[in-house]
Enzyme design. Structure first.
Site, PDB file in Angstrom:
ATOM      1  N   HIS A   1       0.792  -1.395   0.072  1.00  0.00           N
ATOM      2  CA  HIS A   1       0.126   0.299   0.023  1.00  0.00           C
ATOM      3  C   HIS A   1       1.005   1.317  -0.462  1.00  0.00           C
ATOM      4  O   HIS A   1       0.440   2.059  -0.697  1.00  0.00           O
ATOM      5  CB  HIS A   1      -0.786   0.016   1.817  1.00  0.00           C
ATOM      6  CG  HIS A   1      -1.824   1.246   1.311  1.00  0.00           C
ATOM      7  ND1 HIS A   1      -3.182   1.360   0.011  1.00  0.00           N
ATOM      8  CD2 HIS A   1      -1.897   2.078   2.335  1.00  0.00           C
ATOM      9  CE1 HIS A   1      -3.429   2.028   0.689  1.00  0.00           C
ATOM     10  NE2 HIS A   1      -3.408   3.026   1.292  1.00  0.00           N
TER      11      HIS A   1
ATOM     12  N   ARG B   1      11.789  13.865  11.045  1.00  0.00           N
ATOM     13  CA  ARG B   1      11.583  14.978   9.228  1.00  0.00           C
ATOM     14  C   ARG B   1      10.771  15.881  10.084  1.00  0.00           C
ATOM     15  O   ARG B   1      10.938  17.512   9.405  1.00  0.00           O
ATOM     16  CB  ARG B   1      11.166  14.347   8.564  1.00  0.00           C
ATOM     17  CG  ARG B   1      12.794  14.208   8.223  1.00  0.00           C
ATOM     18  CD  ARG B   1      12.985  12.950   6.477  1.00  0.00           C
ATOM     19  NE  ARG B   1      14.168  11.608   6.444  1.00  0.00           N
ATOM     20  CZ  ARG B   1      14.852  11.450   6.851  1.00  0.00           C
ATOM     21  NH1 ARG B   1      14.334  11.267   8.770  1.00  0.00           N
ATOM     22  NH2 ARG B   1      15.856  10.668   7.108  1.00  0.00           N
TER      23      ARG B   1
HETATM   24  N1  LIG Z   1      -1.243   4.772   4.412  1.00  0.00           N
HETATM   25  C1  LIG Z   1      -0.664   5.891   4.273  1.00  0.00           C
HETATM   26  C2  LIG Z   1      -2.129   6.322   4.111  1.00  0.00           C
HETATM   27  N2  LIG Z   1      -3.198   6.574   3.137  1.00  0.00           N
HETATM   28  C3  LIG Z   1      -4.676   7.171   3.061  1.00  0.00           C
HETATM   29  C4  LIG Z   1      -4.893   7.126   1.794  1.00  0.00           C
HETATM   30  O1  LIG Z   1      -3.629   8.383   1.316  1.00  0.00           O
HETATM   31  C5  LIG Z   1      -6.228   7.871   1.130  1.00  0.00           C
HETATM   32  O2  LIG Z   1      -6.287   8.047   1.939  1.00  0.00           O
HETATM   33  C6  LIG Z   1      -7.260   6.592   0.924  1.00  0.00           C
HETATM   34  O3  LIG Z   1      -6.591   5.545   0.503  1.00  0.00           O
HETATM   35  C7  LIG Z   1      -8.528   6.317   0.596  1.00  0.00           C
HETATM   36  O4  LIG Z   1      -8.189   7.357  -0.551  1.00  0.00           O
HETATM   37  N3  LIG Z   1      -2.459   8.165   3.535  1.00  0.00           N
HETATM   38  C8  LIG Z   1      -0.535   8.734   4.063  1.00  0.00           C
HETATM   39  O5  LIG Z   1      -0.762  10.254   3.747  1.00  0.00           O
HETATM   40  N4  LIG Z   1      -0.221   8.035   4.458  1.00  0.00           N
HETATM   41  C9  LIG Z   1      -0.097   6.658   4.775  1.00  0.00           C
HETATM   42  O6  LIG Z   1       0.969   6.146   5.242  1.00  0.00           O
HETATM   43  C1  LIG Z   2       0.635   3.313   3.675  1.00  0.00           C
HETATM   44  C2  LIG Z   2       0.651   2.285   4.639  1.00  0.00           C
HETATM   45  O1  LIG Z   2       1.910   1.755   4.129  1.00  0.00           O
HETATM   46  C3  LIG Z   2       0.018   2.090   5.862  1.00  0.00           C
HETATM   47  O2  LIG Z   2      -0.845   3.119   5.962  1.00  0.00           O
HETATM   48  C4  LIG Z   2      -0.689   0.688   5.056  1.00  0.00           C
HETATM   49  O3  LIG Z   2      -0.185  -0.639   6.665  1.00  0.00           O
HETATM   50  P1  LIG Z   2      -0.652  -1.420   5.521  1.00  0.00           P
HETATM   51  O4  LIG Z   2       0.438  -1.699   4.252  1.00  0.00           O
HETATM   52  O5  LIG Z   2      -0.004  -2.547   6.884  1.00  0.00           O
HETATM   53  O6  LIG Z   2      -2.211  -2.350   4.947  1.00  0.00           O
END
Ligand SMILES: Nc1c(NC[C@H](O)[C@H](O)[C@H](O)CO)[nH]c(=O)[nH]c1=O
Ligand SMILES: CC(=O)[C@@H](O)COP(=O)(O)O
Length: 235
Positions: A167, A206
């Site tokens: 992801h 960061r």
């Molecule tokens: N996993 C992270 C996400 N995931 C959410 C996605 O950005 C998005 O909001 C969702 O898939 C619905 O379209 N977002 C981050 O900013 N950082 C992450 O690590």
């Molecule tokens: C953006 C990511 O990697 C995280 O929020 C999703 O985690 P996962 O890969 O364990 O489902």
């Protein structure tokens, strides 16, 4: 054209975290005097030795490359070099698009950006902050804001932190290409202030921790790009 008077780096407002700090101290039009080693690349009409670029600038903002006296056979005096600068940010309007996902990281990044805008005289009423659910959503909103014609630059803030699946790659890559597309499609500078980190430690470091505040750095980039567009790239 008459040579500009010499500018001392220390007399100009300079953010300590700014990467290519010296570039932003240059006046808007500079002339290449010499091409020399890989370290010292550009000087301006302001021939202060302090005004030197460094490829190591990212690692050490205080690094000043030694001035080389080597003569080049190439005549470069007439080459115009155009850059944005930080000294006249008042009047620029900025939008910040910030992801709520990993807010523990993105909020201090936002605060760093606002703090830097304030230090560089950007007025509070000239900044609008748009919250979106996650970094995936940033590009679309940035593009819409760019196309609105209301802003000189759009600053995008997010924090993508690796989990167990792939992801991470999808969100990180989408955020990067989304911000890039937003800038290209709108013609307004869209700045990539999205962290892409292996773990939360890296991200927090960061966002005001050991590795500085990338939101603050991104704000400087936004000012420099706004200035470059305003002074040199107007249609
Ligand atoms: N996993 C992270 C996400 N995931 C959410 C996605 O950005 C998005 O909001 C969702 O898939 C619905 O379209 N977002 C981050 O900013 N950082 C992450 O690590
Ligand atoms: C953006 C990511 O990697 C995280 O929020 C999703 O985690 P996962 O890969 O364990 O489902």
């Amino acid at each position: 054209m008459a040579a500009a008077s010499s500018t001392s780096a220390s007399s100009t407002l300079l953010h300590p975290l700014h990467n290519n700090n010296t570039s932003s101290l240059l006046p808007s039009t500079t002339t290449l005097h010499r091409r020399s080693s890989s370290l010292s690349l550009i000087s301006s009409r302001n021939t202060s030795p302090l005004i030197q670029f460094s490829q190591k600038g990212f690692a050490n903002p205080l690094f000043v490359a030694p001035v080389e006296k080597k003569k080049s056979p190439v005549r470069t005096e007439a080459v115009k070099q155009l850059t944005g600068f930080l000294t006249k940010a008042e009047g620029f309007r900025f939008a910040i698009v910030v992801a709520r996902f990993n807010e523990i990281v993105t909020r201090p990044l936002l605060e760093g950006a606002l703090d830097t805008f304030n230090k560089y005289s950007v007025r509070e009423e000239d900044i609008d902050v748009f919250w979106v659910p996650g970094s995936f959503e940033i590009g679309l909103v940035a593009q819409k804001l760019g196309q609105s014609g209301k802003y000189h630059a759009i600053l995008c803030i997010g924090a993508v932190v690796r989990g167990d699946t792939t992801h991470y790659d999808a969100v990180a890559n989408t955020a990067a290409s989304g911000v890039l597309s937003a800038g290209i499609n709108s013609g307004v500078p869209c700045i990539f202030g999205v962290l892409t980190c292996e773990d939360m430690d890296q991200a927090l470091n960061r966002a005001g921790g050991k590795a500085g505040n990338k939101g603050s750095e991104a704000a400087l980039t936004a000012i420099e790009m706004a200035s470059l567009f305003e002074h040199h790239l107007k249609a």
